[in-house]
Design a protein around this motif. Structure first.
Motif, short mmCIF file in Angstrom:
data_model
loop_
_atom_site.label_atom_id
_atom_site.label_comp_id
_atom_site.label_asym_id
_atom_site.label_seq_id
_atom_site.Cartn_x
_atom_site.Cartn_y
_atom_site.Cartn_z
N PRO A 179 18.74 9.54 -6.22
CA PRO A 179 17.95 9.08 -7.36
C PRO A 179 18.37 7.71 -7.88
O PRO A 179 17.53 6.96 -8.37
N ALA A 180 19.65 7.39 -7.80
CA ALA A 180 20.10 6.10 -8.35
C ALA A 180 20.10 5.02 -7.28
O ALA A 180 19.43 4.00 -7.41
N SER A 181 20.84 5.22 -6.22
CA SER A 181 21.04 4.15 -5.24
C SER A 181 19.88 4.02 -4.27
O SER A 181 19.71 2.98 -3.64
N ARG A 182 19.11 5.07 -4.11
CA ARG A 182 17.99 5.15 -3.15
C ARG A 182 18.47 5.14 -1.69
O ARG A 182 17.66 5.00 -0.79
N HIS A 244 24.73 13.80 -8.05
CA HIS A 244 23.30 13.87 -7.70
C HIS A 244 22.98 14.96 -6.69
O HIS A 244 21.81 15.22 -6.42
N LEU B 690 16.17 11.49 -14.97
CA LEU B 690 17.07 10.64 -14.18
C LEU B 690 18.37 10.26 -14.86
O LEU B 690 19.44 10.30 -14.25
N SER B 710 20.98 6.51 -12.78
CA SER B 710 19.60 6.40 -12.29
C SER B 710 18.70 5.83 -13.36
O SER B 710 18.36 6.54 -14.32
N MET B 711 18.31 4.60 -13.21
CA MET B 711 17.30 4.03 -14.09
C MET B 711 15.92 4.38 -13.53
O MET B 711 15.72 4.38 -12.32
N ARG B 713 12.33 3.88 -12.18
CA ARG B 713 11.65 2.76 -11.52
C ARG B 713 10.15 3.07 -11.51
O ARG B 713 9.74 4.19 -11.78
N ASP B 715 8.10 3.69 -9.27
CA ASP B 715 7.62 4.80 -8.45
C ASP B 715 8.10 6.17 -8.95
O ASP B 715 7.73 7.19 -8.38
N ASP B 716 8.90 6.18 -10.00
CA ASP B 716 9.27 7.46 -10.63
C ASP B 716 8.23 7.86 -11.68
O ASP B 716 8.32 8.95 -12.24
#
Lengths: 266, 780
Positions: A179-182, A244, B690, B710-711, B713, B715-716
């Motif tokens: 979720p954070a780093s992708r 995560h 997130l 997790s920010m 984005r 697409d979220d």
């Protein structure tokens, strides 16, 4: 960033020679890992040797049943390449969901596999497709190349020049994004070689980096379908766990992503 | 309204400079002889500072000075203050530990500064900082509120025994207990409101410039309220008297509350500038932002709601533990008290409420106001409770809400707030229609056939904005008044400068405030400029936060405009030889009503400044100022409904639709309002799905970069479906309620209500990460 000396090599030989003359040199490919780490002062190479302008490291070649991607080819060029899309569309897809557009314009396949981040996408493709890593010194099979977190068979000063993929009968890749780093929280690449061998590799999941998944390979042997994996149980032991994703969740994702990758592979 | 007046979708004037890279942020400013600061920060959550050896660092190239916490204490720079006094239920004042700008003896959170290196460049300062040897003696640390209040827990401050800052109560405990004793049903819920990192796009920065000849300081800083910064720096921190300190907050790239507060780095920069005799610049990096920008939320709450046999709410009991981090930040004490518990009545008629809030120190980054500040926590709690109640009582959640909606106004809640107006049924109607609520059951069944879990979730929020009546907040412990000031300066050629104490850091004031002038005078907005963010230009101001700039700041401008117009009418009447009462303003002209006699506004302005022919006794010039103190809070409210699907294989949530029906009173620029709602919803959804600032048990931050935090984005997020139902606010002449925080206040409950509806399990904490949702689905 600490002070460093930047070199732009025009050939692999020159890069190797520059490396030999430096005390603690690093090769720079697309810089998508090395540069952020240097900016944070977590790496302090005396010299940075840029491989990005070496012509012999650029391009994709299809020769019979072997697709060769030169190490310095960017993700963007790989995902746009007609031969890649035609013979191993799963690689084109994997590349299209790797990072973001800025990363894809700069990052390279050679840089990704040399770094061997445990959550990188390409190591799963190489391992599942039974690829061969070509260096300036030798050829190394993917099974031998990846040796754990951020660890490869590369020797000091050895440069990856290309990766050769045998064209498979079927291949597919699916991942759950972190979720954070992708990066891949867990990604699974499934492949069926033209000789009928089933190879399945998972990234992002194991404490020892990219890994084959024998239980799923066995389940798919003779029954290439998502439902063949229904009964497979993946052990959570030795899997990564962080904020995560618990190890149990990653175990579940190996199975679910494998099923979806098989469905995508057709 | 005209093409640029109130209600027009005017394109933002300020965007030309922002989108062409011409914005001027603090880090863009370079002063002659400027030095650069790099802070040395504690790697430990709790430790004694045993010694700082800077001998090697001082020998390094370009190093100007290495300054320590002991030196700033020795120079009698004041400790950081908390500006809102809260009294515990036993009558004692809140218990505060001292917070020096740099720690001389004890560090209490990772990232707390102990020393600063001043050097010729940022990089040289960083190099030298690595050569400074700080000897620490580690102490046991505690990061979690429940752990912190246990006996035997590590203690942060000798002033606050048991790590307790206060134990505050509101409401009528006896009446609430009586309601529960008679209740037909009681609904109970435990919720955690997750800690968030604010993450403005522009990190905090400061440049301090001391002029020894004038004994005068200039501070360029990333502030939402430069005058408040000057006031606090002067009155409490012993930096300089107000007339010897100019604070400039130029373009500021987002704040969300985190740039309200005066931080140690600004104090150190000012102090260091005088010490080294040169300007000192500090620009924080993203890691420093995660470690030192005041965090938001972080509540742990148990709540119970009592219902009678007709599903009418009869009582509400709430007990909340609020994590303040290691020190009390500037307005932190008010957030879980007067900004939170006073909104616990939600949109509902609740005859009896009792809430207890226990403020707790932990070895974490200080927590303070963050977009919504207390109101998101209240709204999330009440709307999760209502959904839980509907499930327990087996009634439709919208019907349960309607059964309990307040419909008569004004309405006095049992927790201080007096709601002035609203129409909660109207906003719920609009949201239900927009999402086709009635068709949901069919859509859910169809999704199930496709292997997806579909859910719908409602959130009916209310907030108190436009803070605030100064007398009211003063009686509740606030250290400042919360009015706003404005000045309208008409130039001799008729162009207009509006000086405002509000501060724009993304809100679009340079456009919306001009629209008021365009509305009243009929002049194009290109003839108007908005001046803000400089204490030498604007006399005073309380700044921008709490969705107050339109309701309070713009009303102050209106008051100044009215004064200016009154004088201008006198001048026009004199010139037109008419009675002042017959003058009307139309399309940039002052006209004698019912005639074709008129004088253009620039001619009125010119007449004011030539002063050749003014009414007898009138002063020349055309410039007026006003202060406006609101009579009440404003009460924006609305209904959000979220429809989503959960992938049972991965626990991942995908939005199907998100509708928001808001009542913000009058809208000045609907396009900008929509942008505010989009941003607020993104932050509310970010909290729900997130975002989470996490510490391990020893107080080490786990989420100090975007690789882990997790920010949300693009697409979220779904494409939002927005609408407005309007009741004009009776408390201010423009009827404005404010729109800046609503999205962040209302969204998170809608999302969690929808996910829990989808998976058929009610208990789910935020953020509802795929892992957490998957584990909840598959839990026994």
């Amino acid at each position: 960033m600490y002070q460093t000396i930047y070199h732009r090599a025009s050939s692999v030989d020159e890069a190797v020679s520059l490396f030999g003359k430096s005390s603690e040199a690093k090769f720079l490919a697309g810089g998508q890992t090395l540069l952020p780490v240097m900016k944070q002062r977590l790496a302090s190479p005396s010299d940075v040797i840029d491989l990005g302008k070496i012509k012999e490291l650029q391009g994709v070649e299809l020769s019979g049943d072997v697709l060769t991607i030169k190490a310095g080819t960017t993700y963007f060029d790989i995902m746009q390449n007609a031969d890649v899309k035609k013979v191993i569309p799963a690689i084109a897809y994997l590349t299209s969901v790797l990072g973001d557009p800025a990363v894809r314009y700069r990052g390279t396949i050679g840089g990704s596999i040399a770094n061997n981040d445990p959550a990188a996408d390409y190591p799963a493709a190489l391992l599942a497709l039974g690829a061969t890593v070509k260096t300036n010194k030798r050829s190394i099979s993917a099974d031998d190349f990846f040796q754990g977190l951020f660890t490869t068979a590369l020797e000091d000063g050895e440069i990856i020049t290309a990766v050769s993929f045998p064209v498979p009968a079927k291949a597919g890749y699916e991942k759950m994004r972190h979720p954070a780093s992708r990066f891949a929280l867990t990604g699974v690449f499934v492949a069926q070689t033209k000789s009928g061998e089933i190879r399945v590799a998972a990234t992002g999941a194991s404490q020892s980096g990219v890994m084959r998944v024998p239980a799923i390979e066995a389940a798919l042997k003779g029954n290439w379908s998502p439902s063949a994996i229904d009964g497979v149980s993946i052990s959570a032991s030795n899997l990564l766990a962080d904020i995560h994703g618990t190890a149990e969740y990653r175990a579940n994702l190996i199975k679910v992503m494998a099923q979806r990758a098989v469905a995508a592979a057709g | 309204m005209g093409v640029e007046g109130i209600g027009a979708r005017v394109v933002r004037k300020e965007d030309k400079r922002f989108i062409t890279g011409k914005g001027r942020y603090v880090d863009d400013i370079k002063l002659l002889g400027m030095t650069h600061a790099h802070f040395i920060r504690s790697p430990h959550a709790h430790a004694k500072v045993k010694g700082i050896n800077s001998a090697e660092a001082l020998k390094m190239p370009g190093v100007v000075a290495v300054l320590t916490g002991q030196e700033i204490v020795d120079d009698k720079v004041g400790n950081l203050i908390c500006g809102w006094a809260i009294t515990s239920k036993d009558g004692s004042p809140m218990k505060m530990g001292a917070w020096p700008a740099m720690a001389p003896e004890t560090v209490r959170f990772v990232g707390q500064a102990v020393a600063v290196v001043i050097a010729e460049s940022k990089n040289l300062a960083r190099d030298a900082a690595e050569a400074v040897v700080v000897e620490y003696e580690e102490l046991p640390a505690v990061a979690d509120v429940h752990a912190a209040i246990k006996s035997g827990a590590p203690q942060l401050h000798p002033e606050a025994s048991g790590n307790q800052v206060y134990d505050w109560v509101i409401g009528d405990e006896g009446a609430t207990d009586a309601a529960f004793a008679k209740a037909a049903n009681v609904v109970k819920l435990d919720v955690t409101n997750n800690r968030l990192a604010p993450n403005a796009m522009e990190p905090r920065a400061a440049i301090a410039d001391y002029d020894a000849a004038e004994e005068h300081f200039t501070l360029y800083t990333t502030s939402q309220n430069p005058h408040v910064a000057r006031l606090v720096l002067s009155a409490f921190y012993n930096i300089a008297p107000e007339h010897k300190l100019r604070v400039i907050a130029p373009d500021v790239g987002g704040g969300f509350g985190s740039k309200i507060f005066i931080y140690p780095e600004e104090m150190v920069a000012l102090w260091a500038s005088k010490k080294v005799g040169r300007p000192v610049k500090w620009t924080g990096d993203r890691t420093e932002a995660f470690l030192t920008d005041a965090h938001g939320r972080d509540h742990v709450t148990h709540a119970e709601m009592a219902f009678d046999a007709n599903n009418k709410i009869t009582g509400l009991k709430v007990k909340t533990y609020a994590n303040f981090g290691a020190y009390m930040s500037l307005f932190s004490s008010s957030v879980p008290t007067y900004l939170y518990a006073t909104l616990l009545s939600g949109q509902y008629n609740i005859p009896a409420i009792h809430a207890e809030v226990i403020g707790v120190y932990t070895n974490t980054t200080p927590v303070d106001a963050y977009r919504g500040a207390g109101r998101p926590e209240a709204s999330y709690l009440i709307e999760r409770l209502m959904e839980t109640a509907a499930r327990q009582l087996k009634v439709d959640p919208t019907a349960l809400r309607r059964t309990n909606f307040i419909t008569q106004f004004p309405h006095q809640t049992p927790v201080i707030m007096a709601y002035d107006t609203g129409d909660f049924n109207a906003s719920l109607d609009a949201a239900m229609k927009a999402i086709d609520y009635d068709g949901f059951a069919g859509r859910k069944a169809k999704a199930k056939a496709d292997g997806k879990l579909r859910g719908i979730g409602v959130s009916c929020y209310i907030e108190a904005c436009g803070i605030a009546p100064s007398k009211a907040v003063g009686s509740l412990g606030a250290g400042v008044g919360l009015w706003e000031s404005a000045e309208v300066r008409v130039n001799p050629v008729g162009t207009i400068e509006v000086l405002t104490g509000s501060h724009s850091h993304g809100q679009g004031h340079e456009t919306t405030f001009c629209q008021l002038v365009a509305e009243r005078l009929g002049v194009p907005i290109s003839q108007v400029s908005i001046v803000h963010g400089d204490t030498d230009k604007v006399q005073f101001g309380m700044g921008t936060y709490g969705s107050r700039s339109a309701a309070v700041g713009l009303t102050a401008i209106l008051k100044a405009m009215e004064k200016m117009e009154s004088k201008a009418k006198k001048i026009a009447a004199h010139a037109l030889e008419a009675s002042e009462g017959d003058i009307v303003i139309e399309n940039g002209e002052f006209k004698v009503a019912g005639t074709d006699k008129a004088i253009a506004f620039p001619m009125v302005a010119l007449a004011a400044y030539t002063a050749h022919n003014l009414p007898d006794g009138m002063e020349p010039g055309l410039k007026e100022s006003a202060f406006y103190d609101p009579t009440n809070f404003t009460f924006p409210a609305g209904a959000y409904i979220c429809e989503l699907e959960v992938d049972p294989g991965t626990g991942k949530t995908s939005f199907v639709n998100f509708v928001a029906a808001d009542d913000f009173g009058r809208l000045i620029n609907p396009m900008i309002v929509e942008g505010q709602v989009h941003g607020g919803l993104a932050q509310g959804i970010g909290q729900a799905l997130l975002e989470h600032a996490i510490y391990d048990a020893s107080g080490q931050p786990i989420t100090a970069s975007f690789m882990d935090y997790s920010m949300p984005r693009a697409d979220d997020l779904p494409s939002f479906n927005l609408s407005h139902t309007t009741t004009l606010c009776p408390g201010n002449p423009l009827g404005i309620k404010g729109c800046g925080e609503a999205g962040a206040i209302g969204a998170s409950a809608a999302v969690i209500n929808a996910i829990t509806d989808a998976i058929g399990k009610n208990n789910l904490e935020m953020p509802a990460t795929p892992d957490r949702v998957w584990r909840t689905i598959h839990a026994a």
